[in-house]
Design an enzyme around this catalytic site. Structure first.
Site, PDB file in Angstrom:
ATOM      1  N   MET A   1      -7.697   3.407  10.497  1.00 15.31           N
ATOM      2  CA  MET A   1      -6.185   1.812   9.484  1.00 15.31           C
ATOM      3  C   MET A   1      -5.586   1.498  10.373  1.00 15.31           C
ATOM      4  SD  MET A   1      -6.313   2.718   5.136  1.00 15.31           S
ATOM      5  CE  MET A   1      -7.817   1.865   4.440  1.00 15.31           C
TER       6      MET A   1
ATOM      7  N   GLY B   1       0.839  -1.415   0.433  1.00 18.09           N
ATOM      8  CA  GLY B   1       0.052   0.037   0.009  1.00 18.09           C
ATOM      9  C   GLY B   1       0.469   1.293   0.060  1.00 18.09           C
TER      10      GLY B   1
ATOM     11  N   ARG C   1     -22.414   9.093  15.845  1.00 15.96           N
ATOM     12  CA  ARG C   1     -22.172   8.779  14.473  1.00 15.96           C
ATOM     13  C   ARG C   1     -20.946   8.229  14.034  1.00 15.96           C
ATOM     14  NH1 ARG C   1     -26.414  12.176  11.500  1.00 15.96           N
ATOM     15  NH2 ARG C   1     -27.866  11.380  12.323  1.00 15.96           N
TER      16      ARG C   1
ATOM     17  N   LYS D   1      -0.094  -6.615  -4.275  1.00 16.65           N
ATOM     18  CA  LYS D   1      -1.578  -8.158  -5.124  1.00 16.65           C
ATOM     19  C   LYS D   1      -1.085  -8.766  -5.684  1.00 16.65           C
ATOM     20  CE  LYS D   1      -6.554  -6.355  -4.940  1.00 16.65           C
ATOM     21  NZ  LYS D   1      -6.075  -4.464  -6.346  1.00 16.65           N
TER      22      LYS D   1
ATOM     23  N   ARG E   1      -3.794  -2.176   9.833  1.00 13.54           N
ATOM     24  CA  ARG E   1      -3.671  -3.998   9.441  1.00 13.54           C
ATOM     25  C   ARG E   1      -3.415  -4.548  10.678  1.00 13.54           C
ATOM     26  NH1 ARG E   1      -3.779  -5.299   3.698  1.00 13.54           N
ATOM     27  NH2 ARG E   1      -1.872  -4.093   3.350  1.00 13.54           N
TER      28      ARG E   1
ATOM     29  N   ASP F   1       0.757   1.714   9.219  1.00 16.94           N
ATOM     30  CA  ASP F   1       0.305   0.986  10.472  1.00 16.94           C
ATOM     31  C   ASP F   1       1.716   0.961  11.478  1.00 16.94           C
ATOM     32  OD1 ASP F   1      -1.514   0.107   8.678  1.00 16.94           O
ATOM     33  OD2 ASP F   1      -0.692  -2.202   8.273  1.00 16.94           O
TER      34      ASP F   1
ATOM     35  N   GLN G   1      -6.005   8.972   4.868  1.00 18.80           N
ATOM     36  CA  GLN G   1      -4.772   8.365   5.952  1.00 18.80           C
ATOM     37  C   GLN G   1      -3.375   8.502   5.194  1.00 18.80           C
ATOM     38  OE1 GLN G   1      -6.240   5.803   9.596  1.00 18.80           O
ATOM     39  NE2 GLN G   1      -7.655   5.741   7.878  1.00 18.80           N
TER      40      GLN G   1
ATOM     41  N   HIS H   1      -8.556   5.746   3.248  1.00 15.40           N
ATOM     42  CA  HIS H   1      -7.579   5.758   2.629  1.00 15.40           C
ATOM     43  C   HIS H   1      -6.855   7.112   1.948  1.00 15.40           C
ATOM     44  CE1 HIS H   1      -8.634   1.942   0.768  1.00 15.40           C
ATOM     45  NE2 HIS H   1      -7.515   2.018   0.603  1.00 15.40           N
TER      46      HIS H   1
HETATM   47  O1  F6P Z   1      -1.174  -1.711   5.303  1.00 13.96           O
HETATM   48  C1  F6P Z   1      -2.173  -0.166   5.158  1.00 13.96           C
HETATM   49  C2  F6P Z   1      -3.377  -0.587   4.286  1.00 13.96           C
HETATM   50  O2  F6P Z   1      -3.815   0.875   4.784  1.00 13.96           O
HETATM   51  C3  F6P Z   1      -3.976  -0.370   6.171  1.00 13.96           C
HETATM   52  O3  F6P Z   1      -3.828   0.155   7.082  1.00 13.96           O
HETATM   53  C4  F6P Z   1      -5.368  -1.183   4.968  1.00 13.96           C
HETATM   54  O4  F6P Z   1      -6.322  -2.352   5.960  1.00 13.96           O
HETATM   55  C5  F6P Z   1      -4.962  -1.598   3.946  1.00 13.96           C
HETATM   56  O5  F6P Z   1      -3.368  -1.051   3.519  1.00 13.96           O
HETATM   57  C6  F6P Z   1      -5.613  -1.029   2.996  1.00 13.96           C
HETATM   58  O6  F6P Z   1      -5.270  -1.725   1.852  1.00 13.96           O
HETATM   59  P1  F6P Z   1      -6.181  -1.667   0.270  1.00 13.96           P
HETATM   60  O7  F6P Z   1      -5.729  -0.506  -0.164  1.00 13.96           O
HETATM   61  O8  F6P Z   1      -5.863  -3.260  -1.335  1.00 13.96           O
HETATM   62  O9  F6P Z   1      -7.458  -1.503   0.518  1.00 13.96           O
END
Ligand code: F6P
Length: 361
Positions: A184, A14, A278, A79, A186, A142, A286, A284
């Protein structure tokens, strides 16, 4: 006397803010040694094309403007593990030799890979197959790569999440609401914890600390009973439900990603208290921003150290940030583990000390 070299560079996984600053640092410092720098497009995908999708990077193309830009001008991918690449017919194929053949056709002496723990592990194992020198530069919002205190991109992501809390607070107070921000991360709660501390959250829920929803609800009710008309809650996307399930969203391409736990927690709060809650899912946002000064600084230190290491012939290393300095560590050790929030660490203790609820007491 440093021999002239040709080095390759790619970004993988990412994107995040500060990647271009790191590439710029590599290009400037390597070309000052008389080396050639080959940029590989879209991570390893650029090496699966025939001919490979590459371009020579020269300082004149990598001006100071690039330093300020989010994203990666080389492109990236998160990917298609080359060791088990998903083919159109549904099978998985090892395509590492295809990538390595293409890489060798570029006559590079070493490769610099900017990635998270998963990408760095794959790249390192792949380069080992042909004895190609590899240096890893850790990046991920992360901030969970082991053996480094900071990864490129984390500081900017935290800045964005903190600003979101700054923006949510006045609207929460105007409407007598609880505002929940899902951030975010992960498998690690670093963004939630740091942004929650910096943005004045009342509750911070992270995957490293098991929570009891009744304790969260009691804390919010206490705030209301004490006369404050709003509350701010930060939830990390990797938090599990009270039943222990990860909340995942299946995207159109069939990939599952974290998402939805913020809504789940908000519903639990509303059902138990009747307080309007709410949810904002930051997503993204971030990842995309002009990098903070700290991300630019770390990216520059990492990029230049990567070149220094190659000059010394010290490969198979990951550059890392430690005690206000750039160091290097064996890449095998860095990718063998990952770094979650320490529940006994200074930040968790500070949060508790100022009365922030972490869901467990
Ligand atoms: O690992 C970086 C990250 O932004 C995570 O915080 C998040 O879960 C994941 O990538 C999102 O991935 P994608 O860009 O494939 O939606």
């Amino acid at each position: 006397m440093i021999m002239s070299k040709t080095i390759g560079i790619l970004t993988s996984g990412g994107d995040c803010a500060g990647l271009n600053a790191a590439i710029r640092a590599v290009v400037h410092s390597a070309t000052r040694l008389g080396w050639k720098v080959i940029g590989i497009e879209d991570g390893t995908h650029g090496l699966l094309s025939h001919p490979p999708r590459v371009k020579e990077l020269k300082p004149e193309n990598w001006t100071n403007t690039v330093l300020r830009m989010g994203g990666t001008l080389l492109g990236t991918t998160n990917k298609g593990d080359p060791f088990a690449y998903p083919m159109e017919d549904g099978t998985l194929k090892d395509r590492t030799d295809e990538i390595l053949d293409n890489l060798e056709s570029l006559n590079i002496d070493a490769l610099i890979g900017i990635g998270g723990d998963g990408s760095l592990d794959i790249l390192h194992r792949m380069m080992k197959k042909r004895n190609i020198g590899f240096i890893g530069i850790p990046k991920t919002i992360d901030n969970d790569v082991a053996l480094t205190e900071s990864c490129i991109g984390f500081d900017t992501a935290v800045q964005v999440a903190t600003e979101a809390l700054d923006r949510l607070q006045p609207t929460a107070a105007s409407h007598d609401r609880a505002m929940l921000l899902e951030v975010m991360g992960r498998d690690a709660g670093h963004i939630a914890l740091v942004a929650g501390l910096a943005g004045g959250a009342d509750v911070i829920l992270i995957p490293e600390i098991p929570y009891d929803i009744e304790k969260v609800v009691a804390h919010i009710q206490k705030i209301k009973d004490g006369g404050r008309n709003y509350a701010l809650i930060v939830v990390s996307e990797a938090l599990k439900t009270t039943g222990g399930d990860a909340m995942m969203v299946k995207h159109a391409d069939g990939q599952k990603r974290y998402g939805g736990v913020g809504g789940y927690v908000a519903n639990q709060i509303f059902e138990r208290t009747g307080i309007e809650t709410r949810v904002t899912v930051l997503g993204h946002v971030q990842r995309g921003a002009a990098p903070s000064h700290r991300d630019r600084m770390i990216a520059t230190a990492f990029g230049t150290e990567a070149v220094r290491l190659i000059a010394k012939g010290k490969v198979g290393r990951m550059v890392a940030w430690h005690a206000r300095n750039v160091i290097n560590v064996p890449i095998e050790e860095a990718v063998a583990d990952y770094q979650q929030v320490d529940p006994q660490g200074a930040l968790v203790k500070s949060a508790r000390a100022i009365g922030i609820c972490l869901g467990d007491e």
